[in-house]
Structure formats: structure tokens, C-alpha cells
Design a protein around this motif. Structure first.
Motif, short mmCIF file in Angstrom:
data_model
loop_
_atom_site.label_atom_id
_atom_site.label_comp_id
_atom_site.label_asym_id
_atom_site.label_seq_id
_atom_site.Cartn_x
_atom_site.Cartn_y
_atom_site.Cartn_z
N ASP A 578 0.82 -1.22 0.00
CA ASP A 578 0.00 0.00 0.00
C ASP A 578 0.85 1.27 0.00
O ASP A 578 0.40 2.34 0.44
N ARG A 580 3.30 2.23 1.86
CA ARG A 580 3.48 2.83 3.18
C ARG A 580 4.92 3.29 3.39
O ARG A 580 5.16 4.21 4.18
N ASN A 599 5.13 8.07 6.13
CA ASN A 599 4.36 8.82 7.12
C ASN A 599 4.58 8.22 8.50
O ASN A 599 4.67 7.00 8.66
N ASP A 601 2.54 7.94 10.89
CA ASP A 601 1.41 7.12 11.31
C ASP A 601 1.24 5.87 10.44
O ASP A 601 0.23 5.17 10.55
N ASN A 602 2.22 5.61 9.57
CA ASN A 602 2.22 4.41 8.72
C ASN A 602 1.08 4.40 7.72
O ASN A 602 0.69 3.35 7.21
N SER A 603 0.53 5.55 7.40
CA SER A 603 -0.53 5.62 6.39
C SER A 603 0.10 5.57 5.00
O SER A 603 1.27 5.90 4.81
N PRO A 604 -0.67 5.17 3.98
CA PRO A 604 -0.12 5.04 2.62
C PRO A 604 0.33 6.39 2.05
O PRO A 604 -0.22 7.45 2.36
#
Length: 736
Positions: A578, A580, A599, A601-604
């Protein structure tokens, strides 16, 4: 009186028995000696009970009977034994020489490899003071406000505590107790800590003279502004040695000890002035000065000269400081240590990462030599906003950059880059990875599979080689992060590790010497004998050449084309699930560089992959660091005779990837779509032509325009500076 009385009676000389008078017992009961003793004890107890009834509690006989004296002796002996045990415990857990050491780590200044100061960290300390060399008014100022009866008590002063409670002047704790507190104990507030403080104070008084205690106290006390010790404080606030302090200056310094941060005169001069007046009145009350002298004493002027614009921390400095503390000697002296950081390369790293179109994402970059010396480090976009170091502290998935270990294990196991492996979709088993873009084929060579970053080929090769050999390859290269045995997803980089750890592993391949330990300080070169006995390991020449071939294929024609340089370059892209994490790690010349984008916050990520922005940041850094062009130079044309055989219409048999023009542009035909790839001012741009029309990467073009504008402005500034310097040389203008 019981057994004890029986023993005491035996110890006395017994009188001779009187002569028999002719009376005999008529019963045999008296032949039992135990019964006779019991009857005598009963008589004794009855007599003692009668005596206790007649004795009053205030009479000496009530407390000092023979049995009670014995218990008093036992209690005193127990107290002495406990005291000796406490002294022994203090000797082990609170060594006396600890009070000689500074209570805060001394200041360390870190320099770049060229001597440029980069960071300063730690407390401002200086040499200890000597009481014999200090003027009387300096010592008297501290005694008056902190411990007026210092030379009269034994470490704890009940009278001083009472005076402080009723008058508000003087400290409740003695100077000895304060030395015990900040040298041996934690700042917790509890009765147990206060009891330990008193015990240590008695112990210090027993082993040290009063002057030694006072010297250690003044040399370690905190005076605010990160300054510890009287010598450092007097130089910091008044630029004077403590031996030359004036009475008003000494009084102001003595007043700071109660609340150093609140009274620091550089920030709260009015508070410090008010506190100084209280010290002066205490000196009058103690008889050190007269009322006239107190009225004549004016507030001193500050003379703060030791200013520094150096940061107290940076990403690199925070990482290097623990190693610096281990290298530095314990003591009061400030130290300056030279690191491996290259100021020029650090500025390049800061420049290329700050200009990258990251959006809200974070970035990290590590550059090191092949021997592990770190020369540049970026741990995030802004240290002031977030000192968390994403290059050393963040544990993220490396993605396809982990395939280095899979292919290394295969090369060590006898495989060749020309060997083939299936690139077909995996239809069976519990783990079924997919290739990016859904591109599959019957088979690929290992070189092609590595360059194109085929996931299915990597998982199949992982199964052929075995997880044990892959893990061994990673461990040999210095990877210490957990790796799950038998997990096929490990081949695609699902195990987490830091960017620093990953880059060091690639450095082992680049220099063919492993493991590589990242370090911030240069280490002496090993001698030939030491290198032979305990030197680094290396791959065979064949394995090293195979790995170089695989890593170069990624940049020359694989997923890392955006990282191309005019000089030979080697690397690998990595993109996690994804999107990340986007990673590129590679080497050229003597530099090994890893770049990560993601990121917190480990968001894509939005449209960022390892072969995109991280590869371009890597290329920009390398091109400036090595002085290499950002793209291959066009080949020099040479004349050759006409060919004898039939002429092919094109010299490129595979129409899927055709070089055009100067070699910096290519035409690719994929799935009915023509993709024209070129570069505008060093920014890769793809123009797609398909049935749907023409598509252009507008963001890339805008980035090229912005970079061209920045370069134009830099050129104008350089031209302006050159004209100004010329006018100065001609004497037309003066530089003020």
C-alpha cells in the motif's frame, strides 16, 4: 531467677555447708532435684514480684535490674551492629569519590571532520574550587544563606531547621545534607530519602573535613543556565574567576542556589536582585558584615560573554552523543570531539531533502563510507518540530530492498545472474504474492528478476535457497533485527529494521567487507596482524562481482532508472504494501546512501514508490557529492566501415525499451501504450500515448520549473556577489 541466675550462682564461690544437726527428712520427695529447683524458682519469682510492687517507675532500680541490664546490653549491641552494617552499605553503594565527580555530564562540543562545530551538548562545568584561595566574603555569603552553623554541627542541624522554619532565612538542610542529596540520591521527596540523606551526611562528616565538604558542594551546585559549580557560574555571569569575585557578585551567586532556574539573572534579574538583598541581610545577621557595608552594597552588573549559536542537538549529534560520552574522560573539563560527519555532504543532504516534494510525508537519509563512517544524516524534515530520528530509531519494513539478502544467499549457493526462474503467477500455497502492475511471464533470468523487482521470482528463489541461508546472509551483513525462520513473506521485506541498519548492510556488499558497524567517530586503522586475526569477512570475488552486476542492472534498466548517474551506480528500490514506505539504497564511488520516505502514522503514501522520489533524492545527493552528472553522457560518435551483411532496420531487437537521442531518453511500448521517458532539468518526466490520448506528469514538470527558477536566482546572487567583490577590490565601495 531462672537459668541465668543459676549460672550466676555457679560463678560465685559457694560457702561451706553447715554441720548436720540431726534432723532427717521423713519423705523421699526431696530426692528429686528438679522439683526442688522449680520450688526455689517459684520463691524467687514471688520475691521479685513483691520488690517490683514497691519500686516506682522513676526509681533507678525499676529500670536497672539484673535481667533488664542484660536486655539493655543486647539492644545496644544490636544498634551498634546495625550502624556498622549501614556504614558498610554506604561504603559500597555510595563511594566517597563520587562526590568528586560532576553531577551533570560535562559539556561536549562535536565537530565535523573538517573542524566545523556542529553541536554542543551537556552542562557547562569547570575546575573545582579551592576554599583556601577564595576570598572570605565568598564563603561567608554561602554560609550565611545556606548553613550558618556549618562548622559547628555534625551534618544535621536541628537548630538550623527550626530557624529556617520560623524566620524563612537559611536552608532547612545543611550543606552536608545538600551534598549528600545531589551527589548520591535521587530528587524524590519522601521520609526514607530524608533518612538516607541524614545517614550519608553523618558519613561524609566522619570521613571528610569541613573544608573538603564545602569545596565539593560549591564545585557541584547548580547555578542555572545549565551551569554547574561556582567557577563555571562566576565566569558565566560575571566573566570572573571565583577568586576575584566582589562581595555583591558573591552574594548574588549565593542567592541562586535556592531556585537556580527561577533566579537566573540572565532571565530574571529582578528576582536575583531581590534574593541577593536577602543574602546580604543574612550576612549582617551572622556578623560577617556591618549594616553600613550592607547599605553600601549595590547590585552587580552582568558580564555574559560566552554565547553560542550552536544547536544543542541535531539528528546526527543525538545519535553520536552516547558514543561520545563513552569516549570522553570523567571529570570537569569540557571536551571537543571530531566526528566523521562531512559538513559539505551534510549540507547537500539537507538541501536535496528540503527541496523534495514530500507533502506531509517524512524523509530520512543516511550516507556512510564503506567502512561504516557516517558522513551525513537526515532524521526528518524538521528537528525542532520532531527530534525523533527516523534514520536510526524508526523500525520500518524495507520492502524489496531486502531482496539483496535473498539473491546474495543464492549467489553464495552457486546460482548465477544468468540462471532462470519462473515469473508466473503463484496459484498454489497459503502465501500468494503478486507482481507490481500485474506483470508476469513464463520465466526471467535472476538478473532480470532482480532489476524488475519481481515478487513471485523472489519468493520462489527464497524457497529454493531456504530461509536459513537467507537469514545467515542477513546476519553476516550485520542485520540484528528479528527475522522469522520459514516465513516466505520475509523475501519481500516484511521484517522491520532501521534505515541505518539497512544501509550498513549494503555497505558490506559495496566494500566486500562485512559486517559494517555504523559509527560517528573514526577508529584507528587495524594493523596487518590484527586484521588477519580479527578482521572483517569478505565474499569470494565471484560472488562480489555477481552482486555488483545485479545491483547495477536495477539502475541501468530496472526499477531504479531514476537514480542513473554518469558514473557506475548500484542500488535497489523498495516499496512496501500500500505504498506505506518508499526506500532506495545504493552506492557509487566510496559512498553508500539510503533514502526513506513515509508517514509517521504508517498511512499510505500518495503516488510515491522506491523507484520514484527516493531514487531521485539519492541521485541528486550522489551527483552533487561525487561531482557526477545526473544522467549518462552521450557516447562519442566514431567512424566505422559499411557492414558487409544485411542491415537490420533497428539495432534494438526488443522494442519494449528503446534508447533515444543522448541516452537520457527512452521509448517503452507496454500493453498497447507508448511511454516516452526523458528528463527536464534533472527531473524524470513520462509522456504516455494511448487510445485515451496523451498524459503528462504535471507535478514533475512543475518541479522542473521550480528548480530552474531556483538555479536562476542562485546564478543571479552569485553574479551580484562577484560584482560587489570586484567593486570592493577597486575601492569603489567600502564593506562596513
Amino acid at each position: 531467677m531462672g537459668v541465668i541466675d543459676s549460672i550466676l550462682r555457679r560463678d560465685r564461690p559457694e560457702p561451706a555447708p553447715p554441720g548436720h544437726r540431726g534432723y532427717y527428712a521423713l519423705s523421699d520427695d526431696w530426692d528429686d532435684d528438679d522439683s526442688w529447683d522449680d520450688r526455689l524458682d517459684a520463691v524467687d519469682h514471688a520475691v521479685l514480684a513483691e520488690e517490683r510492687k514497691r519500686q516506682k517507675w522513676w526509681q533507678r532500680e525499676h529500670w536497672f535490674g539484673r535481667r533488664k541490664r542484660w536486655w539493655v546490653v543486647r539492644i545496644i549491641a544490636g544498634i551498634l551492629a546495625l550502624f556498622m552494617a549501614l556504614v558498610a552499605w554506604l561504603a559500597v553503594t555510595a563511594p566517597l569519590n563520587k562526590s568528586l565527580e560532576p553531577i551533570a555530564p560535562p559539556q561536549i562540543t562535536l565537530l565535523a571532520s573538517d573542524g566545523t562545530p556542529i553541536a554542543r551538548n551537556g552542562a557547562v562545568v569547570d575546575e573545582p574550587v579551592d576554599i583556601d584561595t577564595l576570598p572570605p566574603h565568598v564563603v561567608e555569603a554561602f554560609l550565611a544563606i545556606e548553613d550558618r552553623r556549618f562548622y559547628d554541627h555534625w551534618g544535621v542541624d536541628p537548630r538550623g531547621i527550626a530557624r529556617a522554619a520560623f524566620t524563612g532565612t537559611g536552608g532547612g538542610s545543611t550543606i552536608t545534607q545538600q551534598l549528600a542529596k545531589f551527589t548520591f540520591l535521587t530528587p524524590e521527596r519522601s521520609l526514607s530519602r530524608k533518612a538516607r540523606e541524614a545517614l550519608i551526611a553523618f558519613w561524609l562528616e566522619a570521613w571528610l573535613t569541613k573544608d573538603e565538604i564545602l569545596e565539593r558542594y560549591l564545585s557541584n551546585a547548580y547555578f542555572g543556565d545549565n551551569v554547574y559549580g561556582l567557577r563555571a557560574a562566576s565566569l558565566h555571569y560575571f566573566y570572573r574567576k571565583p577568586e576575584n569575585l566582589l562581595p555583591n557578585q558573591a552574594a548574588m551567586l549565593a542567592g541562586l542556589l535556592q531556585a537556580p532556574s527561577a533566579y537566573a539573572p540572565t532571565r530574571h534579574y529582578e528576582r536575583a536582585e531581590k534574593r541577593m538583598k536577602l543574602v546580604v541581610q543574612s550576612m549582617v545577621a551572622a556578623g560577617y558584615i556591618t549594616e553600613d557595608e550592607a547599605r553600601a552594597m549595590r547590585s552587580p552588573a552582568l558580564d555574559v560573554r560566552l554565547k553560542s549559536d550552536l544547536p544543542t542537538g541535531t539528528y546526527f549529534a543525538d545519535w553520536a552523543l552516547p558514543e561520545a560520552r563513552q569516549m570522553s574522560e570523567t571529570g570537569y573539563a569540557r571536551q571537543t570531539l571530531t566526528t566523521t560527519l562531512d559538513a559539505r555532504l551534510q549540507n547537500i543532504a539537507r538541501r536535496v531533502t528540503s527541496r523534495a516534494p514530500l507533502g506531509e510525508a517524512q524523509v530520512a537519509l543516511v550516507a556512510m563510507r564503506t567502512n561504516g563512517e557516517v558522513v551525513a544524516m537526515i532524521g526528518g524534515k524538521d528537528y525542532e518540530k520532531s527530534p525523533f530520528n527516523r534514520a536510526t530509531q524508526a523500525k520500518r519494513q524495507p520492502g524489496s530492498t531486502f531482496k539483496l539478502f535473498v539473491y546474495l544467499a543464492a549467489m553464495r549457493d552457486g546460482w548465477s545472474p544468468d540462471d532462470t526462474i519462473s515469473n508466473a503467477k503463484i496459484e498454489q500455497g497459503g502465501y500468494r504474492p503478486e507482481n507490481s502492475g500485474g506483470r508476469y511471464s513464463e520465466s526471467l533470468t535472476l538478473e532480470q528478476a532482480f532489476a524488475q523487482s519481481s515478487n513471485v521470482a523472489a519468493v520462489r528463489l527464497f524457497g529454493e535457497v531456504g530461509s536459513e541461508k537467507v537469514i545467515d546472509a542477513a546476519r553476516d551483513l550485520g542485520v540484528t533485527s528479528p527475522l522469522t525462520k520459514g516465513d516466505p513473506s520475509m523475501a519481500l521485506g516484511t521484517s522491520t529494521m532501521s534505515l541505518l541498519e539497512l544501509t550498513a548492510a549494503y555497505a558490506g556488499v559495496a566494500g566486500n567487507a562485512y559486517p559494517v558497524e555504523p559509527r560517528a567517530f573514526a577508529t584507528p586503522e587495524r594493523g596487518w596482524f590484527e586484521s588477519m586475526v580479527d578482521g572483517p569477512s569478505s565474499f569470494s570475488g565471484s560472488t562480489s562481482r555477481k552482486m555488483d552486476r545485479l545491483l547495477r542492472s536495477v539502475i541501468d534498466g530496472g526499477t531504479g532508472r531514476s537514480a542513473r548517474l554518469s558514473t557506475p551506480a548500484f542500488g535497489k528500490t523498495g516499496t512496501t504494501q500500500d505504498n506505506r514506505d518508499a526506500v532506495f539504497v545504493g552506492y557509487a564511488g566510496d559512498l553508500v546512501v539510503g533514502v526513506w520516505i513515509g508517514n509517521d502514522d504508517n498511512s499510505p503514501l500518495q503516488g510515491i514508490s522506491g523507484g520514484g522520489l527516493p531514487a531521485r533524492i539519492w541521485r541528486d545527493f550522489m551527483s552533487q557529492a561525487l561531482g557526477a552528472a545526473a544522467a549518462p553522457k552521450p557516447p562519442t560518435p566514431t567512424s566505422s566501415p559499411d557492414p558487409d551483411g544485411p542491415i537490420e532496420p533497428l539495432d534494438v531487437p526488443d522494442l519494449e525499451d528503446i534508447p533515444l537521442g543522448d541516452g537520457n531518453s527512452r521509448l517503452r511500448i507496454r500493453d498497447g501504450e507508448a511511454i516516452f521517458s526523458t528528463e527536464i532539468d534533472g527531473i524524470p518526466v513520462d509522456i504516455r500515448v494511448s487510445d485515451d490520448g496523451i498524459g503528462v506528469d504535471e507535478a514533475a514538470i512543475e518541479e522542473a520549473r521550480r528548480r530552474a527558477e531556483e538555479r536562476r536566482q542562485e546564478a543571479e546572487e552569485r553574479q551580484y556577489e562577484e560584482i560587489r567583490r570586484q567593486l570592493e577590490r577597486d575601492g569603489r565601495i567600502r564593506n562596513f
